[in-house]
Design a protein around this motif. Structure first.
Motif, PDB file in Angstrom:
ATOM      1  N   LYS A   1      -7.126   7.741   3.579  1.00  0.00           N
ATOM      2  CA  LYS A   1      -6.428   7.388   2.348  1.00  0.00           C
ATOM      3  C   LYS A   1      -5.934   5.944   2.368  1.00  0.00           C
TER       4      LYS A   1
ATOM      5  N   GLN B   1       0.010   4.212   0.185  1.00  0.00           N
ATOM      6  CA  GLN B   1      -0.584   5.263   1.004  1.00  0.00           C
ATOM      7  C   GLN B   1      -0.317   5.053   2.493  1.00  0.00           C
TER       8      GLN B   1
ATOM      9  N   GLN C   1      -8.990   3.809   1.828  1.00  0.00           N
ATOM     10  CA  GLN C   1      -9.465   3.970   0.460  1.00  0.00           C
ATOM     11  C   GLN C   1      -8.638   3.097  -0.494  1.00  0.00           C
ATOM     12  N   TRP C   2      -7.317   3.075  -0.312  1.00  0.00           N
ATOM     13  CA  TRP C   2      -6.475   2.255  -1.169  1.00  0.00           C
ATOM     14  C   TRP C   2      -6.774   0.779  -0.961  1.00  0.00           C
ATOM     15  N   ARG C   3      -6.926   0.363   0.309  1.00  0.00           N
ATOM     16  CA  ARG C   3      -7.237  -1.041   0.593  1.00  0.00           C
ATOM     17  C   ARG C   3      -8.580  -1.433  -0.016  1.00  0.00           C
ATOM     18  N   HIS C   4      -9.527  -0.511   0.032  1.00  0.00           N
ATOM     19  CA  HIS C   4     -10.858  -0.789  -0.510  1.00  0.00           C
ATOM     20  C   HIS C   4     -10.803  -0.923  -2.033  1.00  0.00           C
ATOM     21  N   ARG C   5     -10.004  -0.111  -2.681  1.00  0.00           N
ATOM     22  CA  ARG C   5      -9.914  -0.157  -4.140  1.00  0.00           C
ATOM     23  C   ARG C   5      -9.105  -1.348  -4.641  1.00  0.00           C
ATOM     24  N   HIS C   6      -8.211  -1.868  -3.820  1.00  0.00           N
ATOM     25  CA  HIS C   6      -7.342  -2.964  -4.260  1.00  0.00           C
ATOM     26  C   HIS C   6      -7.607  -4.226  -3.453  1.00  0.00           C
ATOM     27  N   ARG C   7      -8.862  -4.528  -3.252  1.00  0.00           N
ATOM     28  CA  ARG C   7      -9.247  -5.716  -2.513  1.00  0.00           C
ATOM     29  C   ARG C   7      -8.906  -6.974  -3.282  1.00  0.00           C
TER      30      ARG C   7
ATOM     31  N   ASN D   1       0.848  -1.185   0.000  1.00  0.00           N
ATOM     32  CA  ASN D   1       0.000   0.000   0.000  1.00  0.00           C
ATOM     33  C   ASN D   1       0.888   1.240   0.000  1.00  0.00           C
TER      34      ASN D   1
END
Length: 97
Positions: A86, A38, A89-95, A36
């Protein structure tokens, strides 16, 4: 004497090559983990520091020294909240599914 040296050299080379071929290759089994970008400590420090500076500046304009202290605390809290947002958000987008 030359023959003993040659035999020793050949044995060492055979031993080296046998270790090279005996180790299994795990290239097909390797997992690639995404890091990640971020979530770094430098990025967190920058976000919290910028929030603190902006809050202190705004607080100083509004209420002097005491306002600067209050604004710095509020800015640090805001920077921390933004950093956690942030990261999530990154973890959610790259699940991974």
């Amino acid at each position: 004497m030359y023959r003993n040296r040659l035999i020793r050299t050949l044995l060492v080379l055979m031993l080296m090559f046998s270790f090279a071929f005996a180790v299994p290759v795990a290239s097909g089994q390797r997992r690639h983990y995404r890091r990640n970008p971020q979530a770094g400590k430098k990025k967190a420090a920058k976000r919290i520091g910028v929030g603190t500076a902006i809050g202190a500046g705004a607080g100083a304009l509004i209420g002097g020294r005491k306002g600067a202290l209050i604004g710095a605390g509020a800015g640090a809290a805001g920077g921390t909240a933004y950093h956690y947002h942030k990261k999530r958000q990154w973890r959610h987008r790259h699940r991974r599914y």
